[in-house]
Design a protein around this motif. Structure first.
Motif, PDB file in Angstrom:
ATOM      1  N   MET A 186     -29.255  37.016 136.564  1.00 10.02           N
ATOM      2  CA  MET A 186     -30.036  36.643 135.188  1.00 10.02           C
ATOM      3  C   MET A 186     -30.744  38.183 134.332  1.00 10.02           C
ATOM      4  SD  MET A 186     -30.879  34.366 133.358  1.00 10.02           S
ATOM      5  CE  MET A 186     -30.900  32.695 134.280  1.00 10.02           C
ATOM      6  N   SER A 187     -31.057  39.042 134.910  1.00 11.15           N
ATOM      7  CA  SER A 187     -31.392  40.309 134.358  1.00 11.15           C
ATOM      8  C   SER A 187     -30.744  40.914 133.273  1.00 11.15           C
ATOM      9  CB  SER A 187     -31.848  41.220 135.510  1.00 11.15           C
ATOM     10  OG  SER A 187     -30.909  41.738 136.180  1.00 11.15           O
ATOM     11  N   GLN A 188     -29.200  40.749 133.278  1.00 11.32           N
ATOM     12  CA  GLN A 188     -28.483  41.147 132.446  1.00 11.32           C
ATOM     13  C   GLN A 188     -27.960  40.244 131.115  1.00 11.32           C
ATOM     14  OE1 GLN A 188     -25.907  43.461 135.986  1.00 11.32           O
ATOM     15  NE2 GLN A 188     -25.273  44.163 133.848  1.00 11.32           N
ATOM     16  N   LEU A 189     -28.679  38.998 131.330  1.00 11.86           N
ATOM     17  CA  LEU A 189     -28.096  38.012 130.434  1.00 11.86           C
ATOM     18  C   LEU A 189     -28.043  38.687 128.883  1.00 11.86           C
ATOM     19  CD1 LEU A 189     -27.520  35.040 129.228  1.00 11.86           C
ATOM     20  CD2 LEU A 189     -30.095  34.657 129.621  1.00 11.86           C
ATOM     21  N   SER A 190     -29.311  39.379 128.464  1.00 16.37           N
ATOM     22  CA  SER A 190     -29.230  39.720 127.086  1.00 16.37           C
ATOM     23  C   SER A 190     -28.266  40.713 126.885  1.00 16.37           C
ATOM     24  CB  SER A 190     -30.753  40.549 126.754  1.00 16.37           C
ATOM     25  OG  SER A 190     -30.858  41.408 127.766  1.00 16.37           O
ATOM     26  N   ASP A 191     -27.701  41.627 128.056  1.00 16.05           N
ATOM     27  CA  ASP A 191     -26.748  42.550 127.792  1.00 16.05           C
ATOM     28  C   ASP A 191     -25.220  41.914 127.456  1.00 16.05           C
ATOM     29  OD1 ASP A 191     -28.368  44.633 128.370  1.00 16.05           O
ATOM     30  OD2 ASP A 191     -28.147  44.336 130.335  1.00 16.05           O
ATOM     31  N   VAL A 192     -24.974  40.743 128.196  1.00 21.03           N
ATOM     32  CA  VAL A 192     -23.862  40.016 128.121  1.00 21.03           C
ATOM     33  C   VAL A 192     -23.915  39.143 126.919  1.00 21.03           C
ATOM     34  CG1 VAL A 192     -22.496  38.478 129.305  1.00 21.03           C
ATOM     35  CG2 VAL A 192     -23.473  39.994 130.711  1.00 21.03           C
ATOM     36  N   LEU A 193     -24.849  38.649 126.430  1.00 23.58           N
ATOM     37  CA  LEU A 193     -24.656  37.436 125.508  1.00 23.58           C
ATOM     38  C   LEU A 193     -24.189  38.017 124.200  1.00 23.58           C
ATOM     39  CD1 LEU A 193     -25.743  34.742 124.630  1.00 23.58           C
ATOM     40  CD2 LEU A 193     -28.118  35.860 123.893  1.00 23.58           C
ATOM     41  N   PRO A 194     -24.201  39.171 123.691  1.00 19.45           N
ATOM     42  CA  PRO A 194     -23.865  39.452 122.436  1.00 19.45           C
ATOM     43  C   PRO A 194     -22.234  39.142 122.094  1.00 19.45           C
ATOM     44  CG  PRO A 194     -25.311  40.999 122.800  1.00 19.45           C
ATOM     45  CD  PRO A 194     -25.112  40.181 123.955  1.00 19.45           C
ATOM     46  N   THR A 195     -21.457  39.425 123.461  1.00 23.71           N
ATOM     47  CA  THR A 195     -20.041  39.160 123.249  1.00 23.71           C
ATOM     48  C   THR A 195     -19.419  37.887 123.652  1.00 23.71           C
ATOM     49  OG1 THR A 195     -19.936  39.806 125.731  1.00 23.71           O
ATOM     50  CG2 THR A 195     -19.763  41.612 123.923  1.00 23.71           C
ATOM     51  N   MET A 196     -20.302  36.917 123.724  1.00 22.81           N
ATOM     52  CA  MET A 196     -20.046  35.604 124.341  1.00 22.81           C
ATOM     53  C   MET A 196     -19.523  34.537 123.094  1.00 22.81           C
ATOM     54  SD  MET A 196     -19.922  35.772 127.382  1.00 22.81           S
ATOM     55  CE  MET A 196     -19.531  37.364 127.455  1.00 22.81           C
ATOM     56  N   ASP A 197     -18.471  33.964 123.386  1.00 24.19           N
ATOM     57  CA  ASP A 197     -18.063  33.024 122.074  1.00 24.19           C
ATOM     58  C   ASP A 197     -18.502  31.622 122.446  1.00 24.19           C
ATOM     59  OD1 ASP A 197     -16.063  34.660 120.674  1.00 24.19           O
ATOM     60  OD2 ASP A 197     -15.184  34.683 122.709  1.00 24.19           O
ATOM     61  N   ILE A 198     -18.816  31.083 123.582  1.00 23.37           N
ATOM     62  CA  ILE A 198     -19.191  29.762 123.970  1.00 23.37           C
ATOM     63  C   ILE A 198     -20.346  30.037 125.125  1.00 23.37           C
ATOM     64  CG2 ILE A 198     -18.800  27.573 124.993  1.00 23.37           C
ATOM     65  CD1 ILE A 198     -15.810  28.174 124.031  1.00 23.37           C
ATOM     66  N   VAL A 199     -21.524  29.444 124.811  1.00 22.62           N
ATOM     67  CA  VAL A 199     -22.837  29.787 125.863  1.00 22.62           C
ATOM     68  C   VAL A 199     -23.133  28.241 126.343  1.00 22.62           C
ATOM     69  CG1 VAL A 199     -25.054  30.755 126.133  1.00 22.62           C
ATOM     70  CG2 VAL A 199     -23.383  31.745 124.665  1.00 22.62           C
ATOM     71  N   ILE A 200     -23.260  28.022 127.473  1.00 23.00           N
ATOM     72  CA  ILE A 200     -23.572  26.817 128.067  1.00 23.00           C
ATOM     73  C   ILE A 200     -24.663  26.760 129.194  1.00 23.00           C
ATOM     74  CG2 ILE A 200     -22.697  24.764 129.393  1.00 23.00           C
ATOM     75  CD1 ILE A 200     -19.792  26.215 128.368  1.00 23.00           C
ATOM     76  N   ASN A 201     -25.837  26.343 128.834  1.00 22.51           N
ATOM     77  CA  ASN A 201     -26.873  26.016 129.727  1.00 22.51           C
ATOM     78  C   ASN A 201     -26.797  24.884 130.877  1.00 22.51           C
ATOM     79  OD1 ASN A 201     -29.694  26.491 130.886  1.00 22.51           O
ATOM     80  ND2 ASN A 201     -30.024  24.960 129.926  1.00 22.51           N
ATOM     81  N   ILE A 202     -26.855  25.372 131.945  1.00 21.21           N
ATOM     82  CA  ILE A 202     -26.782  24.247 133.161  1.00 21.21           C
ATOM     83  C   ILE A 202     -28.076  24.503 134.272  1.00 21.21           C
ATOM     84  CG2 ILE A 202     -25.327  22.818 134.658  1.00 21.21           C
ATOM     85  CD1 ILE A 202     -22.950  23.960 133.491  1.00 21.21           C
ATOM     86  N   LEU A 203     -28.985  25.348 133.710  1.00 20.32           N
ATOM     87  CA  LEU A 203     -30.031  25.669 134.637  1.00 20.32           C
ATOM     88  C   LEU A 203     -31.009  24.588 134.624  1.00 20.32           C
ATOM     89  CD1 LEU A 203     -30.843  29.409 133.508  1.00 20.32           C
ATOM     90  CD2 LEU A 203     -29.725  28.574 135.544  1.00 20.32           C
ATOM     91  N   PRO A 204     -31.690  24.494 135.911  1.00 13.50           N
ATOM     92  CA  PRO A 204     -32.776  23.537 136.269  1.00 13.50           C
ATOM     93  C   PRO A 204     -34.008  24.152 135.337  1.00 13.50           C
ATOM     94  CG  PRO A 204     -32.368  24.970 137.889  1.00 13.50           C
ATOM     95  CD  PRO A 204     -31.207  25.098 137.189  1.00 13.50           C
ATOM     96  N   LEU A 205     -35.071  23.472 135.354  1.00 16.00           N
ATOM     97  CA  LEU A 205     -36.176  23.832 134.566  1.00 16.00           C
ATOM     98  C   LEU A 205     -37.021  24.664 135.772  1.00 16.00           C
ATOM     99  CD1 LEU A 205     -37.444  23.809 131.696  1.00 16.00           C
ATOM    100  CD2 LEU A 205     -38.789  21.974 132.242  1.00 16.00           C
ATOM    101  N   THR A 206     -37.362  25.810 135.392  1.00 14.42           N
ATOM    102  CA  THR A 206     -38.496  26.351 136.363  1.00 14.42           C
ATOM    103  C   THR A 206     -39.484  27.259 135.307  1.00 14.42           C
ATOM    104  OG1 THR A 206     -37.204  28.491 136.396  1.00 14.42           O
ATOM    105  CG2 THR A 206     -36.749  26.470 137.960  1.00 14.42           C
ATOM    106  N   MET A 207     -40.352  27.778 135.918  1.00 13.85           N
ATOM    107  CA  MET A 207     -41.294  28.874 135.009  1.00 13.85           C
ATOM    108  C   MET A 207     -40.396  29.691 134.250  1.00 13.85           C
ATOM    109  SD  MET A 207     -44.826  29.295 137.374  1.00 13.85           S
ATOM    110  CE  MET A 207     -45.495  30.383 136.112  1.00 13.85           C
ATOM    111  N   GLU A 208     -39.501  30.233 134.980  1.00 14.65           N
ATOM    112  CA  GLU A 208     -38.471  31.403 134.243  1.00 14.65           C
ATOM    113  C   GLU A 208     -37.503  30.771 133.344  1.00 14.65           C
ATOM    114  OE1 GLU A 208     -39.007  30.629 137.666  1.00 14.65           O
ATOM    115  OE2 GLU A 208     -40.135  32.381 138.030  1.00 14.65           O
ATOM    116  N   THR A 209     -37.225  29.501 133.447  1.00 13.02           N
ATOM    117  CA  THR A 209     -36.232  29.220 132.515  1.00 13.02           C
ATOM    118  C   THR A 209     -36.928  28.196 131.366  1.00 13.02           C
ATOM    119  OG1 THR A 209     -35.768  27.031 133.588  1.00 13.02           O
ATOM    120  CG2 THR A 209     -34.432  28.808 134.417  1.00 13.02           C
TER     121      THR A 209
END
Length: 316
Positions: free
Chosen positions: A182-205
């Motif tokens: 998760m700590s590298q999400l912002s690094d990976v995001l700019p090159t993604m064509d499709i982004v899908i969220n399937i995370l549970p809800l926590t304080m972090e999400t």
């Protein structure tokens, strides 16, 4: 002395009730409850908020709650922990339904089907602005590599995308080409064509998908949320879609449900709204009972749960 009760907030077929009686003959099955019986509830399927104060009192007999959903953020987890109440969820039960829902959205977007539906309402035959895409050679980012994420990755792979996963530690997971923490999400995001969220809800999400997140996406990218509504900041996604920070979104869950008629989301043509239906699952009872009956056997024999046990501190 009163018999202890298994209280279910929804009915199940007699064949399953018979199996429950065989596994736990000392427990009584109920789908309705009298006030005088509440303190005799030992196991609960689903959660009845109206009974919460009594069920969580010092005199409660409640030992185990089996959630009917995969997400458990709506449950009083801290109180469960204080009372040493076991919790299991329905993780995996909705994997096929949600995965097929997501693929349906992607294909309807990529093949111009969603745009054609909008044009049909306007009786418009030709749309020169329509563009068509292929899943081949795209980067698909699945944020959440649990059972649903794994099934989605498996079903998507034959269409040709590079399937990338995000999880807490970046550990490898089947069906994903690559995984990142998760700590590298912002690094990976700019090159993604499709982004899908399937995370549970926590304080972090909670509020994870905000103005900063959306402004980092490719202008041609799409975003799909089948996780939890409160992970997305509504005003931020409205701004991002209005200002074309990314191309298309599909939301199945929302900060407020039902979605108010006054919501700005309704008017966005580059947004597909579905009314929290991605998890609607045929043969629900059979699939759910596979989880519950296995856990019931483990509970009666060892006072522990063998599948889908929830870490109350983590919330999943």
């Amino acid at each position: 002395m009163s018999k202890k009760i298994i209280y279910s907030t929804r009915p199940f077929r007699s064949e399953f009730v018979s199996q429950i009686a065989t596994i736990a003959p000392d427990l009584v099955w109920r789908t309705s409850i009298e006030e005088s019986e509440i303190l005799d509830i030992e196991i609960m399927l689903g959660w009845d908020k109206k009974l919460a104060s009594t069920l969580l009192s010092s005199s409660t007999q409640l030992k185990w709650v089996q959630s009917i959903s995969a997400g458990v953020d709506y449950l009083p987890l801290e109180q469960f922990s204080n009372r040493s109440i076991l919790l299991s969820n329905a993780s995996g039960l909705h994997s096929d339904s949600i995965s097929q829902h997501v693929l349906g959205i992607i294909l309807s977007d990529y093949r111009g089907i969603y745009s054609s539906i909008l044009n049909q309402e306007k009786q418009q035959w030709k749309d020169d602005s329509l563009s068509f895409r292929s899943l081949e050679h795209t980067n698909m980012l699945i944020i959440g590599t649990g059972k649903i994420g794994q099934r989605l990755a498996e079903l998507a792979t034959p269409f040709g995308p590079t399937v990338i996963g995000i999880n807490t530690s970046g550990h490898k997971v089947a069906h994903f080409n690559t995984t990142y923490p998760m700590s590298q999400l912002s690094d990976v995001l700019p090159t993604m064509d499709i982004v899908i969220n399937i995370l549970p809800l926590t304080m972090e999400t909670t509020n994870l998908y905000n103005a900063t997140f959306f402004s980092s996406m490719k202008p041609s990218a799409s975003f799909i949320n089948v996780g939890r509504g409160k992970s997305v900041v509504t005003k931020d996604i409205v701004y991002a879609l209005t200002h074309k920070q990314f191309r298309f979104a599909a939301l199945d869950v929302f900060e407020e449900e039902p979605l108010p008629q006054s919501s700005s989301l309704w008017s966005l043509e580059n947004l597909l709204i579905t009314p929290h239906l991605s998890g609607m699952t045929p043969n629900f009872q059979e699939k759910f009972m596979k989880i519950f009956l296995k856990n019931l056997k483990s509970y009666t024999e060892k006072q522990s749960l063998s599948v889908n046990s929830v870490d109350l501190a983590k919330g999943y």
